[in-house]
Scaffold this active site. Structure first.
Site, PDB file in Angstrom:
ATOM      1  N   VAL A 225       0.734  -1.243  -0.156  1.00  0.00           N
ATOM      2  CA  VAL A 225      -0.057   0.076  -0.018  1.00  0.00           C
ATOM      3  C   VAL A 225       0.915   1.244   0.001  1.00  0.00           C
ATOM      4  O   VAL A 225       0.512   2.102  -0.644  1.00  0.00           O
ATOM      5  CB  VAL A 225      -1.036   0.056   1.275  1.00  0.00           C
ATOM      6  CG1 VAL A 225      -1.755   1.388   1.403  1.00  0.00           C
ATOM      7  CG2 VAL A 225      -1.952  -1.253   1.195  1.00  0.00           C
TER       8      VAL A 225
ATOM      9  N   ASP B  83      10.405   4.434   5.697  1.00  0.00           N
ATOM     10  CA  ASP B  83      10.766   3.052   6.267  1.00  0.00           C
ATOM     11  C   ASP B  83      11.769   2.920   7.365  1.00  0.00           C
ATOM     12  O   ASP B  83      12.806   3.416   7.417  1.00  0.00           O
ATOM     13  CB  ASP B  83      11.005   2.185   5.011  1.00  0.00           C
ATOM     14  CG  ASP B  83      10.031   0.769   5.420  1.00  0.00           C
ATOM     15  OD1 ASP B  83       9.048   0.457   4.879  1.00  0.00           O
ATOM     16  OD2 ASP B  83      10.836  -0.161   6.321  1.00  0.00           O
TER      17      ASP B  83
ATOM     18  N   PHE C 153      -8.211   0.749  -1.505  1.00  0.00           N
ATOM     19  CA  PHE C 153      -8.964  -0.548  -2.417  1.00  0.00           C
ATOM     20  C   PHE C 153      -8.116  -1.036  -3.407  1.00  0.00           C
ATOM     21  O   PHE C 153      -8.794  -1.011  -4.726  1.00  0.00           O
ATOM     22  CB  PHE C 153     -10.557  -0.010  -2.852  1.00  0.00           C
ATOM     23  CG  PHE C 153     -11.178   0.700  -1.753  1.00  0.00           C
ATOM     24  CD1 PHE C 153     -12.018  -0.173  -1.126  1.00  0.00           C
ATOM     25  CD2 PHE C 153     -11.430   2.028  -1.855  1.00  0.00           C
ATOM     26  CE1 PHE C 153     -12.654   0.538   0.046  1.00  0.00           C
ATOM     27  CE2 PHE C 153     -12.162   2.555  -0.678  1.00  0.00           C
ATOM     28  CZ  PHE C 153     -13.031   1.716   0.106  1.00  0.00           C
TER      29      PHE C 153
ATOM     30  N   LYS D 162     -16.132 -16.799  -8.635  1.00  0.00           N
ATOM     31  CA  LYS D 162     -15.352 -17.984  -9.154  1.00  0.00           C
ATOM     32  C   LYS D 162     -15.257 -19.026  -8.026  1.00  0.00           C
ATOM     33  O   LYS D 162     -14.611 -18.552  -7.106  1.00  0.00           O
ATOM     34  CB  LYS D 162     -14.064 -17.397  -9.662  1.00  0.00           C
ATOM     35  CG  LYS D 162     -14.143 -16.764 -10.984  1.00  0.00           C
ATOM     36  CD  LYS D 162     -13.965 -17.771 -12.350  1.00  0.00           C
ATOM     37  CE  LYS D 162     -13.946 -17.069 -13.621  1.00  0.00           C
ATOM     38  NZ  LYS D 162     -14.256 -17.919 -14.565  1.00  0.00           N
TER      39      LYS D 162
ATOM     40  N   CYS E  25      -5.731  -9.460   3.148  1.00  0.00           N
ATOM     41  CA  CYS E  25      -6.763  -8.647   3.681  1.00  0.00           C
ATOM     42  C   CYS E  25      -8.221  -9.162   4.091  1.00  0.00           C
ATOM     43  O   CYS E  25      -8.747  -9.001   5.294  1.00  0.00           O
ATOM     44  CB  CYS E  25      -7.507  -7.563   2.371  1.00  0.00           C
ATOM     45  SG  CYS E  25      -6.229  -6.314   1.978  1.00  0.00           S
TER      46      CYS E  25
ATOM     47  N   LYS F 203      -3.298 -15.875  -4.903  1.00  0.00           N
ATOM     48  CA  LYS F 203      -3.708 -15.575  -6.147  1.00  0.00           C
ATOM     49  C   LYS F 203      -2.638 -15.429  -7.164  1.00  0.00           C
ATOM     50  O   LYS F 203      -1.586 -15.041  -6.900  1.00  0.00           O
ATOM     51  CB  LYS F 203      -4.696 -14.464  -6.186  1.00  0.00           C
ATOM     52  CG  LYS F 203      -4.225 -13.143  -6.183  1.00  0.00           C
ATOM     53  CD  LYS F 203      -5.360 -11.973  -6.373  1.00  0.00           C
ATOM     54  CE  LYS F 203      -4.801 -10.704  -6.334  1.00  0.00           C
ATOM     55  NZ  LYS F 203      -5.710  -9.498  -6.815  1.00  0.00           N
TER      56      LYS F 203
END
Length: 440
Positions: A19, A38, A155, A254, A263, A324
């Protein structure tokens, strides 16, 4: 993208994960001056040199462009970075904590570090997914009326994060300080996307409401797939018929081995804890979580059946480990969840994923797809990488000890697998549908 003019602002992004890095690089591409912070000094050095470790299409190019243009920088110290910022975006991890609630310690640490260094009027923006009430809590920790706290949930989908950021369906911004949400929404003006400007609590709840709805939709379609198998229907035809209904849509229809990733598991758990905190029994969401576990167990039972009923000593080849296709993210991957149960039952696991290297606990990770088939009793497709459709299934059949292929993503062409002399089992696909496909 809209041609609306963006007024350049000085922005600090704290955190350079999926993100944070996407947010920083994309805001720089819109013309803002962005400094990404960071705590990992080695990571900061790599990013400052233009080396991006995250597997995300287009992200490395955006980072390189920002560095060359000079409006994107990477540093290790947040206090100095925020002193002249118009907005500071918090993009730090909010993992699942004890009892399933979101762990906000990283957010609190950053707020404590930079609180008194923020310039008056600077918007402190939560981009990380945080529980309802976090903006109010941050405001209390800050103790400053001159620094508005704004919720601006992301999103972004892994594998299409840059595309999602630069072509959003909506921008959601919320604050309880008048005008603050509008100022943050203006940072995105060049994107031309519709903006939902609201209060902080509503903006915080939008992200959970959206993700948990998608989780319930996935659990629902997996349950319908199970019904298809028991009733002799075909899930592909059922979901096609459903998808034409604009009230339902085609996305997230699916079936698969269950939902996972960075998430959905933590957000469903967090929303259940949020509901409990206000004494609401969110049975609908709890049932979706239970169904997701049941789906994994059904997949395990199917693999065991294909292996002859006993997993102890069975050699199982797994195609896919990431949660995925298009990402190397293994966080809460349903493939790893299935693999861990198979290992616990004594199966010997060899796996391959084009984005994953190095052995993982309980399994051997091969460097090509064909190695998983060598001596395997069952080959299982767990991640929908397109390259698995193009494998030489006659060659795989020759390598295997057994003849069973379990396709938990309905990715393969059944006829191709059957023609190689193997059996094929999909999800929600009856044998008559498979036979019809093989003839065509």
């Amino acid at each position: 993208m809209s041609a609306a003019r963006t007024v350049a602002a000085r922005i600090v992004v704290v955190g350079t994960g999926y993100v944070g890095l996407t947010t920083g690089a994309c805001l720089a591409s819109l013309g803002h001056h962005v400094t990404c912070v960071d705590v990992d000094a080695a990571k900061v050095a790599r990013l400052a040199a233009g080396r991006v470790d995250i597997m995300e299409p287009g992200l490395a190019e955006l980072v390189g462009r920002g560095l060359t243009k000079g409006n994107l920088a990477f540093v290790g110290g947040a206090r100095d970075a925020v002193r002249d910022a118009a907005a500071v975006f918090l993009c730090v991890p909010t993992p699942m904590g004890a009892g399933g609630a979101a762990d906000l310690r990283a957010v609190e640490v950053v707020v404590a570090e930079i609180g008194d260094a923020l310039p008056s009027g600077c918007a402190l923006v939560t981009k990380s997914t945080v529980p309802v009430g976090t903006a109010r809590r941050i405001g209390e920790l800050l103790g400053r009326d001159d620094v508005p706290v704004v919720s601006n949930p992301e999103f972004l989908r892994e594998g299409t994060a840059v595309e999602d950021f630069l072509g959003p369906e909506r921008i959601v911004v919320g604050s309880d300080t008048p005008g603050a949400a509008e100022r943050v929404a203006d940072l995105y003006r060049a994107l031309g996307a519709p903006s939902v400007v609201t209060d902080a609590a509503s903006a915080e709840l939008v992200k959970y409401a959206a993700n948990c709805f998608l989780a319930m939709k996935l659990s629902y379609v997996n349950a319908i797939a199970e019904l298809c198998e028991r009733l002799g229907a075909d899930i592909d035809a059922v979901t096609e018929g459903m998808g034409h209904d604009r009230r339902i849509g085609r996305s997230f229809l699916k079936p698969g081995p269950g939902w996972g990733g960075s998430c959905l598991p933590k957000d469903t758990s967090a929303l259940l804890r949020i509901a409990e905190s206000v004494r609401y029994d969110f049975g609908l969401l709890a049932a979706a979580v239970d169904e997701n576990i049941a789906q994994r167990d059904r997949i395990i039972a199917r693999i065991a059946g294909a292996a002859g009923g006993d997993l102890a000593g069975a050699r199982i080849g797994l195609l896919g480990l990431a949660f995925k296709a298009g990402t190397d993210d293994l966080r809460d991957s349903p493939a790893l969840s299935v693999a861990s149960v198979l290992c616990a039952h004594g199966a010997e696991i060899t796996a391959y994923d084009p984005a994953v290297a190095g052995d993982l606990p309980g399994m051997t990770v091969a460097d090509n797809a064909y190695r998983v088939a060598k001596g395997a009793d069952v080959v299982v497709v767990l991640t929908e990488w397109p390259e698995f459709r193009r494998l030489d299934w006659h060659y795989l059949a020759a390598l295997m000890r057994g003849d069973a292929v379990v396709d938990t993503r309905n990715l393969l062409e059944p006829g191709v697998v059957l023609d190689a002399g193997l059996s094929w089992q999909g999800i929600g696909r009856p044998r008559r549908a498979v036979s019809a496909t093989s003839v065509s």
